[in-house]
Design a protein around this motif. Sequence first.
Motif, PDB file in Angstrom:
ATOM      1  N   GLY A  99       0.781  -1.230   0.000  1.00 27.68           N
ATOM      2  CA  GLY A  99       0.000   0.000   0.000  1.00 27.68           C
ATOM      3  C   GLY A  99       0.811   1.278   0.000  1.00 27.68           C
ATOM      4  N   GLN A 100       2.126   1.151  -0.032  1.00 29.45           N
ATOM      5  CA  GLN A 100       2.979   2.338   0.005  1.00 29.45           C
ATOM      6  C   GLN A 100       2.918   3.093  -1.330  1.00 29.45           C
ATOM      7  OE1 GLN A 100       7.055   1.511   0.882  1.00 29.45           O
ATOM      8  NE2 GLN A 100       7.643   3.666   1.033  1.00 29.45           N
ATOM      9  N   ARG A 101       2.789   4.422  -1.259  1.00 34.52           N
ATOM     10  CA  ARG A 101       2.746   5.229  -2.471  1.00 34.52           C
ATOM     11  C   ARG A 101       4.068   5.140  -3.230  1.00 34.52           C
ATOM     12  NH1 ARG A 101       0.014  11.168  -1.528  1.00 34.52           N
ATOM     13  NH2 ARG A 101      -2.169  10.503  -1.420  1.00 34.52           N
ATOM     14  N   GLN A 102       3.951   5.035  -4.550  1.00 32.32           N
ATOM     15  CA  GLN A 102       5.141   5.016  -5.389  1.00 32.32           C
ATOM     16  C   GLN A 102       5.448   6.426  -5.890  1.00 32.32           C
ATOM     17  OE1 GLN A 102       7.040   2.021  -6.077  1.00 32.32           O
ATOM     18  NE2 GLN A 102       5.823   1.658  -4.242  1.00 32.32           N
ATOM     19  N   LYS A 103       6.699   6.648  -6.230  1.00 31.27           N
ATOM     20  CA  LYS A 103       7.138   7.954  -6.703  1.00 31.27           C
ATOM     21  C   LYS A 103       7.152   7.990  -8.225  1.00 31.27           C
ATOM     22  CE  LYS A 103      10.216   8.737  -2.742  1.00 31.27           C
ATOM     23  NZ  LYS A 103      11.625   9.020  -2.336  1.00 31.27           N
ATOM     24  N   HIS A 104       7.162   9.209  -8.777  1.00 30.51           N
ATOM     25  CA  HIS A 104       7.344   9.368 -10.210  1.00 30.51           C
ATOM     26  C   HIS A 104       8.728   8.818 -10.588  1.00 30.51           C
ATOM     27  CE1 HIS A 104       3.794  11.587 -11.443  1.00 30.51           C
ATOM     28  NE2 HIS A 104       3.854  12.255 -10.297  1.00 30.51           N
ATOM     29  N   GLN A 105       8.860   8.416 -11.847  1.00 33.86           N
ATOM     30  CA  GLN A 105      10.067   7.735 -12.298  1.00 33.86           C
ATOM     31  C   GLN A 105      11.324   8.538 -12.021  1.00 33.86           C
ATOM     32  OE1 GLN A 105      10.394   4.520 -13.544  1.00 33.86           O
ATOM     33  NE2 GLN A 105      12.528   5.033 -13.135  1.00 33.86           N
ATOM     34  N   ILE A 106      11.281   9.861 -12.237  1.00 33.98           N
ATOM     35  CA  ILE A 106      12.499  10.653 -12.054  1.00 33.98           C
ATOM     36  C   ILE A 106      12.929  10.670 -10.590  1.00 33.98           C
ATOM     37  CG2 ILE A 106      11.344  12.900 -11.748  1.00 33.98           C
ATOM     38  CD1 ILE A 106      13.673  14.051 -13.485  1.00 33.98           C
ATOM     39  N   LEU A 107      11.974  10.588  -9.664  1.00 33.76           N
ATOM     40  CA  LEU A 107      12.332  10.534  -8.248  1.00 33.76           C
ATOM     41  C   LEU A 107      12.874   9.158  -7.871  1.00 33.76           C
ATOM     42  CD1 LEU A 107       9.456  12.594  -6.568  1.00 33.76           C
ATOM     43  CD2 LEU A 107      11.710  13.349  -7.378  1.00 33.76           C
ATOM     44  N   GLN A 108      12.402   8.124  -8.540  1.00 34.77           N
ATOM     45  CA  GLN A 108      12.984   6.802  -8.316  1.00 34.77           C
ATOM     46  C   GLN A 108      14.436   6.777  -8.798  1.00 34.77           C
ATOM     47  OE1 GLN A 108      10.507   3.497  -9.667  1.00 34.77           O
ATOM     48  NE2 GLN A 108       8.650   4.716  -9.400  1.00 34.77           N
ATOM     49  N   THR A 109      14.675   7.414  -9.949  1.00 32.82           N
ATOM     50  CA  THR A 109      16.048   7.512 -10.453  1.00 32.82           C
ATOM     51  C   THR A 109      16.921   8.301  -9.492  1.00 32.82           C
ATOM     52  OG1 THR A 109      15.240   7.443 -12.734  1.00 32.82           O
ATOM     53  CG2 THR A 109      17.485   8.262 -12.399  1.00 32.82           C
ATOM     54  N   LEU A 110      16.373   9.385  -8.966  1.00 30.49           N
ATOM     55  CA  LEU A 110      17.121  10.201  -8.003  1.00 30.49           C
ATOM     56  C   LEU A 110      17.467   9.401  -6.753  1.00 30.49           C
ATOM     57  CD1 LEU A 110      18.294  12.917  -7.135  1.00 30.49           C
ATOM     58  CD2 LEU A 110      15.996  13.585  -6.370  1.00 30.49           C
ATOM     59  N   ASP A 111      16.537   8.584  -6.288  1.00 28.91           N
ATOM     60  CA  ASP A 111      16.817   7.729  -5.132  1.00 28.91           C
ATOM     61  C   ASP A 111      17.959   6.759  -5.432  1.00 28.91           C
ATOM     62  OD1 ASP A 111      14.861   8.916  -3.619  1.00 28.91           O
ATOM     63  OD2 ASP A 111      13.354   7.346  -3.944  1.00 28.91           O
ATOM     64  N   SER A 112      17.946   6.190  -6.618  1.00 29.01           N
ATOM     65  CA  SER A 112      19.008   5.247  -7.001  1.00 29.01           C
ATOM     66  C   SER A 112      20.352   5.953  -7.089  1.00 29.01           C
ATOM     67  CB  SER A 112      18.673   4.598  -8.345  1.00 29.01           C
ATOM     68  OG  SER A 112      17.482   3.838  -8.265  1.00 29.01           O
ATOM     69  N   LEU A 113      20.348   7.175  -7.626  1.00 27.24           N
ATOM     70  CA  LEU A 113      21.589   7.944  -7.706  1.00 27.24           C
ATOM     71  C   LEU A 113      22.082   8.301  -6.309  1.00 27.24           C
ATOM     72  CD1 LEU A 113      23.766   9.474  -9.280  1.00 27.24           C
ATOM     73  CD2 LEU A 113      22.196  11.420  -9.420  1.00 27.24           C
ATOM     74  N   SER A 114      21.165   8.669  -5.427  1.00 29.42           N
ATOM     75  CA  SER A 114      21.544   9.009  -4.044  1.00 29.42           C
ATOM     76  C   SER A 114      22.229   7.828  -3.364  1.00 29.42           C
ATOM     77  CB  SER A 114      20.313   9.435  -3.236  1.00 29.42           C
ATOM     78  OG  SER A 114      19.708  10.576  -3.793  1.00 29.42           O
ATOM     79  N   ARG A 115      21.682   6.640  -3.576  1.00 31.09           N
ATOM     80  CA  ARG A 115      22.297   5.446  -2.980  1.00 31.09           C
ATOM     81  C   ARG A 115      23.683   5.202  -3.563  1.00 31.09           C
ATOM     82  NH1 ARG A 115      16.996   3.467  -3.392  1.00 31.09           N
ATOM     83  NH2 ARG A 115      17.477   2.410  -5.363  1.00 31.09           N
ATOM     84  N   ALA A 116      23.810   5.372  -4.870  1.00 34.04           N
ATOM     85  CA  ALA A 116      25.104   5.144  -5.516  1.00 34.04           C
ATOM     86  C   ALA A 116      26.149   6.132  -4.996  1.00 34.04           C
ATOM     87  CB  ALA A 116      24.965   5.264  -7.033  1.00 34.04           C
ATOM     88  N   VAL A 117      25.737   7.374  -4.783  1.00 28.44           N
ATOM     89  CA  VAL A 117      26.659   8.386  -4.244  1.00 28.44           C
ATOM     90  C   VAL A 117      27.030   8.048  -2.803  1.00 28.44           C
ATOM     91  CG1 VAL A 117      26.870  10.802  -3.541  1.00 28.44           C
ATOM     92  CG2 VAL A 117      25.892  10.237  -5.773  1.00 28.44           C
TER      93      VAL A 117
END
Length: 307
Positions: A59-77
């Motif tokens: 039931g957790q809200r999903q984010k727009h694709q660009i915010l999902q990409t930003l999350d992935s980049l944040s983790r990589a950094v």
Amino acid sequence: MGSKQIAQETFDDAVQENITEFEMDPEEAVREAVQQFESQGVDLSNIVKAVRPPASENGQRQKHQILQTLDSLSRAVAELDEAELPRQLSALAAQCKEQLAFRHLAGHNGAYPVLLSACQLAAGDRNLLLQAFSTLSALLDGQPDLLDAAGQELLLQSLRERGEDAELALAGIRCVRHACLKHEHNRQDFVKGGILPVLTGAITRHGDSADVVRTAASALRVMTFDDDIRVPFGHAHDHAKMIVLENDGLRVLIEAAKAFRGNSGVLSELCATLARLSVRNEFCQEIVNLGGLSLMVTLLADCMEHP
């Protein structure tokens, strides 16, 4: 009175309501939400007009694709994942280039500090730094307020230390240009930091690169703009004089124009910048003496031949 603004979440909730309460299909739900808000005088230029991905199984809200990409980049950094960084930088850059609404959403969700950290991490890796600068440029397009003092210093230092690298120079100059368009304080800070000789130097050093010459000339021209409505008095005239008197700008631009006489795209940029620098009678005369008038005639003839 300015147009009304809403948050991305408000628009997303309206779209979801259209789907769940009125059983609209996703495309119809978005169209209806757009019509609803625009009829109320709401400016949707910074809103992503798309259906947010469906909620997860818990039931957790999903984010727009660009915010999902930003999350992935944040983790990589955060994890110093040099293998994943290039992929996520490339994805974020591509999404930012699609439309202002995407980069606005990313910018309002912390994309700038993440990219600044990525640029700092990439300082010793030329290819990764190039990719990080290219992504930063895409994010700053239309969002000059995002850049801070640390970002200004990083760009100035990189352009000075890596000025011989045409691709890095081009990416860095694009960042500077986006950061200074409609932002007087950024312009003044960059000029105080020494950007003018960096830009004229790039035109001279990379005189065989149409992209560098065109972009550096455009960046010089932006330094002479008075387009920030938040500032009553800018330094456009002072910057124009500094380009001419302290950085030999007229000669640099005219010599570059002579090299690209057959390239109307580059020539038009150079002539447009020369026009912005013609703030004194003696500057106009110098342009004539250096052969600039004949270049402008060449450009005009080309425009008349290929309207």
